[in-house]
Design a protein around this motif. Structure first.
Motif, PDB file in Angstrom:
ATOM      1  N   UNK A 108       9.943  14.207  -0.274  1.00 55.29           N
ATOM      2  CA  UNK A 108      11.169  13.411  -0.301  1.00 55.29           C
ATOM      3  C   UNK A 108      10.960  12.056   0.344  1.00 55.29           C
ATOM      4  N   UNK A 109      11.283  11.003  -0.387  1.00 53.29           N
ATOM      5  CA  UNK A 109      11.257   9.646   0.148  1.00 53.29           C
ATOM      6  C   UNK A 109      12.614   9.418   0.837  1.00 53.29           C
ATOM      7  N   UNK A 138      16.439  -2.506   2.207  1.00 51.52           N
ATOM      8  CA  UNK A 138      17.427  -2.009   1.247  1.00 51.52           C
ATOM      9  C   UNK A 138      16.943  -2.207  -0.192  1.00 51.52           C
ATOM     10  N   UNK A 139      16.378  -3.376  -0.463  1.00 51.52           N
ATOM     11  CA  UNK A 139      15.866  -3.653  -1.802  1.00 51.52           C
ATOM     12  C   UNK A 139      14.681  -2.750  -2.123  1.00 51.52           C
ATOM     13  N   UNK A 194       0.827  -1.201   0.000  1.00 48.63           N
ATOM     14  CA  UNK A 194       0.000   0.000   0.000  1.00 48.63           C
ATOM     15  C   UNK A 194       0.863   1.254   0.000  1.00 48.63           C
ATOM     16  N   UNK A 195       2.075   1.174   0.577  1.00 47.20           N
ATOM     17  CA  UNK A 195       2.964   2.336   0.592  1.00 47.20           C
ATOM     18  C   UNK A 195       3.383   2.749  -0.810  1.00 47.20           C
ATOM     19  N   UNK A 196       3.375   1.824  -1.739  1.00 49.54           N
ATOM     20  CA  UNK A 196       3.739   2.161  -3.115  1.00 49.54           C
ATOM     21  C   UNK A 196       2.759   3.162  -3.709  1.00 49.54           C
ATOM     22  N   UNK A 197       1.484   3.074  -3.316  1.00 45.63           N
ATOM     23  CA  UNK A 197       0.486   4.045  -3.762  1.00 45.63           C
ATOM     24  C   UNK A 197       0.473   5.276  -2.866  1.00 45.63           C
ATOM     25  N   UNK A 198       0.400   5.032  -1.551  1.00 44.91           N
ATOM     26  CA  UNK A 198       0.183   6.123  -0.608  1.00 44.91           C
ATOM     27  C   UNK A 198       1.371   7.068  -0.499  1.00 44.91           C
ATOM     28  N   UNK A 213      12.220   1.798  -5.059  1.00 42.84           N
ATOM     29  CA  UNK A 213      11.216   2.861  -5.016  1.00 42.84           C
ATOM     30  C   UNK A 213      11.798   4.247  -4.787  1.00 42.84           C
ATOM     31  N   UNK A 214      13.105   4.382  -4.877  1.00 44.03           N
ATOM     32  CA  UNK A 214      13.714   5.696  -4.858  1.00 44.03           C
ATOM     33  C   UNK A 214      13.777   6.369  -3.496  1.00 44.03           C
TER      34      UNK A 214
END
Length: 333
Positions: free
Chosen positions: A30-31, A43-44, A15-19, A49-50
């Motif tokens: 900033x991520x 780490x992966x 869900x973090x990939x969207x949120x 995901x930058x």
């Protein structure tokens, strides 16, 4: 525009990939860091995901004073525990819904908020999208007439058996995962019209491997004097995240009110004339992140949102109990 947020991710979740990941690309935030149970997984995830880097564990992440906002996308049963830990460390938090495993646990989080320097927001992202605002405008304007009925559905096919949404100890089940959206939407509508939302009856179907969990629930409620129906299932043959508001002159229908970036239509009928409105397919998560950045930078602490979150949790508990299911166990003493 306010300065970009430095965001830390508690849990390398889908869900973090969207949120956060996709939303921050739109907002320019900033991520900054990721923490996961396994540092190699963190780490992966950070590389894919930058994110700028990782922290060795959850404790190290919440102790990092360089972060403006922590996003908690862990399984439901861990939301309250880690929200409180983050607040005690001085952080502000965007926590996935539901805020807590039950109302008692919610109140423990709310008590912590009263003495914390930071704040916590529950991630009902759909409410920040223009589709929700426009739907409420149509209903409030009287265009479809006096409110007569509301129907909300949150239906999806079954997750894999190993999915944490099927874990009682992690506060799973259909109402916790999906029903929270339906309840929150009814309360949002009621608040917009100045009308209370009350529960009449509820019934459910248990999950085969663990009957303590609700696989599906139906409930009858009211928004003011108007009847409202809620249908929730994690064992549906199809997807249906729809909301229909019916008045005595017409109705407004959102085919996918939770994910308007996938279907931004509002279908309106008034006095026998039908039309379609489009509200834009920018992500609801990006709208949410912009709002939270503005609130965090201004120091806003919304008691109104917190109170609606509390009523959402209270109604979820009431629906589960009336449907014959036990409340989910909390982790806060």
């Amino acid at each position: 525009m306010s300065a970009p947020l430095r965001i830390g991710l508690l849990g390398a979740s889908r869900i973090a990939e969207l949120a956060i990941t996709a939303a921050s690309r739109d907002t320019g935030d900033t991520r900054a860091a990721v923490a996961a149970r396994d540092p190699e997984r963190a780490r992966a995830y950070a590389a894919e995901h930058g994110f700028d880097g990782i922290r060795d564990d959850y404790e190290a992440l919440i102790a990092d004073d360089s972060l403006d906002l922590l996003y908690i996308g862990l399984p439901n049963g861990l939301h309250a525990e880690w929200t409180v830990r983050a607040l005690r460390a001085g952080r502000s938090v965007l926590v996935e819904k539901p805020f807590a495993a039950n109302l008692v646990e919610f109140d423990a989080v709310a008590a912590e908020l009263q003495r914390a320097p930071g704040w916590a927001w529950e991630a009902f992202h759909y409410a920040d999208h223009p589709l929700t605002a426009r739907l409420l405008d149509i209903v409030r304007s009287g265009e479809i007439g006096e409110l007569r009925e509301v129907r909300v559905a949150m239906l999806m096919p079954s997750p894999d058996a190993a999915d944490p949404r099927w874990s009682f100890d992690l506060a799973g089940g259909a109402m916790m995962d999906l029903g929270c959206y339906a309840v929150h939407a009814l309360l949002t509508l009621g608040d917009a019209l100045g009308l209370p939302v009350t529960l009449a009856t509820a019934a459910g179907v248990g999950y085969g491997p663990d009957p303590r969990l609700d696989a599906a629930v139906t409930a009858s409620l009211s928004v003011g004097a108007a009847p409202a129906s809620l249908s929730v299932s994690m064992e549906s043959p199809e997807w249906d995240f729809s909301l229909r508001v019916i008045g005595d002159r017409g109705d407004v229908y959102a085919p996918n009110f939770v994910k308007p970036q996938e279907d931004d239509r509002l279908l309106v009928t008034a006095d026998g004339v039908a039309r379609e409105e489009r509200t834009g397919t920018e992500s609801s998560y990006a709208y949410q992140l912009r709002r939270i950045r503005a609130a965090l930078r201004s120091g806003e602490r919304s008691a109104t949102e917190l109170e609606r979150s509390r009523r959402t949790m209270a109604l979820i508990d009431a629906i589960l109990v009336q449907s014959g299911f036990p409340l989910r166990p909390g982790r806060l003493a």
